[in-house]
Design a protein around this motif. Structure first.
Motif, PDB file in Angstrom:
ATOM      1  N   ILE A 298       2.755   0.425   0.013  1.00 30.64           N
ATOM      2  CA  ILE A 298       1.345   0.115   0.217  1.00 30.64           C
ATOM      3  C   ILE A 298       0.578   1.435   0.232  1.00 30.64           C
ATOM      4  O   ILE A 298       0.817   2.291   1.088  1.00 30.64           O
ATOM      5  N   LEU A 451       6.172  -8.050   3.190  1.00 32.67           N
ATOM      6  CA  LEU A 451       6.212  -6.595   3.298  1.00 32.67           C
ATOM      7  C   LEU A 451       7.313  -6.223   4.283  1.00 32.67           C
ATOM      8  O   LEU A 451       7.462  -6.870   5.326  1.00 32.67           O
ATOM      9  N   ALA A 483       1.617  -3.897  -5.406  1.00 35.24           N
ATOM     10  CA  ALA A 483       1.355  -3.095  -4.213  1.00 35.24           C
ATOM     11  C   ALA A 483       0.161  -2.165  -4.407  1.00 35.24           C
ATOM     12  O   ALA A 483      -0.592  -1.907  -3.467  1.00 35.24           O
ATOM     13  N   MET A 486      -3.165  -3.298  -3.007  1.00 33.99           N
ATOM     14  CA  MET A 486      -3.157  -3.809  -1.632  1.00 33.99           C
ATOM     15  C   MET A 486      -3.621  -2.756  -0.630  1.00 33.99           C
ATOM     16  O   MET A 486      -3.458  -1.553  -0.843  1.00 33.99           O
ATOM     17  N   LEU A 533      -3.931  -8.149   5.254  1.00 33.97           N
ATOM     18  CA  LEU A 533      -3.709  -7.599   3.926  1.00 33.97           C
ATOM     19  C   LEU A 533      -4.896  -7.931   3.034  1.00 33.97           C
ATOM     20  O   LEU A 533      -5.259  -9.093   2.861  1.00 33.97           O
TER      21      LEU A 533
END
Length: 538
Positions: A298, A451, A483, A486, A533
């Motif tokens: 991330i 995750l 990812a 995000m 998220l």
């Protein structure tokens, strides 16, 4: 088990004189014995309750504590009161309260410590030494940082970091690693505060003809960010390395190690030279540069800011830094800098045009109102944040499901740092996302994202799981989510649902056997956290 009695309570100090009631012997240091009621102490202490009710003990060993401290402990249990504690008794009484889990007395001790710190207007070195040493003791022996921020903040508020560190390191060889760690934390990016007295110590070793670098000098050389001293205080750095060069000729066993210290410092300086303005990764481990991390990491996590930059400098740096990939990260960086520096903002009329210019230059999309409204900020910054929220060129008033997806974690709450003690799974239900391609959706389970965290001892990371086999039977992965799109943040249920941006707190590390991330997270109390998220869809 003791009955459910609300403490602290005034049971009456007159009961202390009753030999009939006081059947429990508390054995203090130097053979002193303090008698007390096992019932009253059990009401206050679950530990003593277990000793007397379950183990049927009639005496308790408190021999590491003075008689005076034990009597204070007993008086507090009987009266529900906690009179001012003298400095020479504070450590014993605070430890007694912790060891025997008299929680209300622990709270009173912490408050008294804070009151002592606040009352010091023109403190002597001895006054600050008391605060610092108590903080070190509680951190090392009780594994708690509850006094650390109070002690360090007082020293910093008085601008006494340099004088205090110089005096504290006079007897460097007698200090513990816990004491040295806290000195390093106190110095922060002003590494020259440590380098200058360290150079004096190494010079003294050189003059004595010693053939080994003293252990604690080694510890500081290994753990201080020496490249910051070279960048910000070149003269002090050059004096240190002049001495190190001479030591490498005299201390033959350590010559190779000294060369490694020099090479590491040069390497760290080159990293900063390649990426000008890039801050040192405060509290970071020896993890790889972000360019070598998994493509499923991330991207907004584990960055850091040089808090010595001015407001104008930090705005320019965030606006040009390649690490900042969205307006969300930009505002999180600005928020972190402002809160850390207790910044009283400029007029929004001066600031907003610059923010809009940066946003348009970088091609970022707006943030959305609901994301900003749950931020925790100090009143000085309230007006600036409110103006950002109402500016249509920076913040969209309505949530556009075609631009963003927002998904809270589910199944369980987490402690903000415990997720890096071991691998932890964070699940996000994305069933309602506008970006889902339902045509390729498996028939079983929820549409979800998983995750996983990498523990701090292994470098700390948060990674998107893209292997369908890693997902439980009741959920499945959609490969259209990546990812790189995000952004992870957190909300705290214990503190009225406020939002804590996570982007700029550096990297979680192991300190004294526990995970430590950022001082700011310790200010934000509470254990009930869920993660949120954000996915950019447009």
């Amino acid at each position: 088990m003791a009955p459910n009695v609300s403490v602290p309570m005034n049971f009456g100090l007159k009961l202390l004189d009753s030999p009939t009631h006081n059947t429990l012997q508390l054995k203090a240091s130097q053979g002193a014995v303090v008698r007390a009621s096992s019932v009253i102490l059990s009401f206050n202490s679950p530990v003593i309750d277990h000793m007397t009710t379950s183990l049927h003990l009639t005496s308790v060993d408190m021999e590491e504590f003075s008689e005076e401290a034990v009597r204070y402990f007993v008086d507090a249990a009987y009266s529900g009161q906690s009179p001012p504690i003298s400095r020479n008794l504070f450590r014993d009484i605070h430890k007694l309260a912790n060891v025997f889990q008299m929680s209300w007395l622990v709270t009173r001790c912490v408050q008294q410590f804070t009151d002592i710190a606040q009352s010091l207007q023109e403190p002597s070195y001895e006054d600050l030494l008391f605060l610092f040493d108590e903080a070190v003791y509680v951190l090392s022996q009780l594994k708690s940082r509850e006094l650390v921020e109070t002690a360090l903040s007082k020293i910093r508020t008085l601008n006494e970091e340099q004088n205090f560190i110089r005096n504290y390191l006079v007897d460097l060889n007698s200090l513990s690693t816990q004491q040295l760690d806290l000195i390093i934390e106190l110095a922060g990016t002003s590494v020259e505060y440590i380098v200058e007295p360290l150079t004096e110590q190494l010079t003294a070793s050189l003059e004595k003809g010693e053939d080994k670098v003293p252990v604690n000098c080694k510890y500081l050389l290994e753990n201080c960010k020496l490249h910051l001293c070279q960048i910000h205080h070149k003269r002090s750095s050059e004096q240190l390395f002049d001495v190190i060069q001479k030591l490498s000729d005299q201390c033959l066993e350590d010559s190779k190690w000294l060369l490694q210290i020099y090479r590491k410092t040069i390497g760290d300086i080159l990293k900063v030279a390649v990426f000008p303005g890039l801050p040192d990764k405060a509290e970071s481990s020896d993890r790889a540069d972000t360019s070598t991390l998994s493509p499923n990491s991330i991207p907004n996590l584990f960055h850091a800011i040089d808090f010595k930059m001015s407001f104008d400098e930090v705005v320019d740096w965030l606006g040009n830094c390649t690490e900042v990939t969205s307006l969300f990260m930009f505002f999180e960086g600005l928020w972190t800098w402002m809160l850390t520096n207790n910044y009283k903002h400029k007029s929004p009329a001066e600031v907003l045009p610059r923010l809009i210019e940066i946003k348009e230059k970088r091609g970022w999309t707006n943030v959305f109102f609901d994301w900003l409204k749950m931020w925790r900020y100090d009143y000085e910054n309230d007006y600036l944040i409110s103006k950002i929220k109402s500016n249509e060129k920076l913040c969209s008033q309505y949530f556009d499901r075609k631009k963003w997806g927002t998904f809270p974690s589910y199944r369980t709450f987490h402690n903000i740092t415990s997720i890096f003690e071991k691998e932890t799974e964070l699940y996000f239900d994305i069933s309602r996302s506008a970006a889902l391609d339902k045509r390729n959706c498996p028939s079983h389970g929820k549409c979800a994202l998983l995750l996983k965290t990498v523990p701090a001892k292994d470098g700390a990371n948060v990674v998107l799981c893209t292997d369908p086999a890693e997902y439980p039977d009741d959920m499945h992965f959609h490969k259209e989510f990546q990812a790189k799109d995000m952004h992870l943040t957190a909300y705290n249920f214990d503190s009225l649902f406020f939002h804590i941006p996570l982007s700029w707190f550096g990297t979680p590390v192991i300190k004294d056997g526990s995970v430590y991330w950022s001082e700011m997270l310790y200010k934000c109390s509470g254990s009930q956290w869920y993660f949120y998220l954000i996915i950019y869809l447009a």
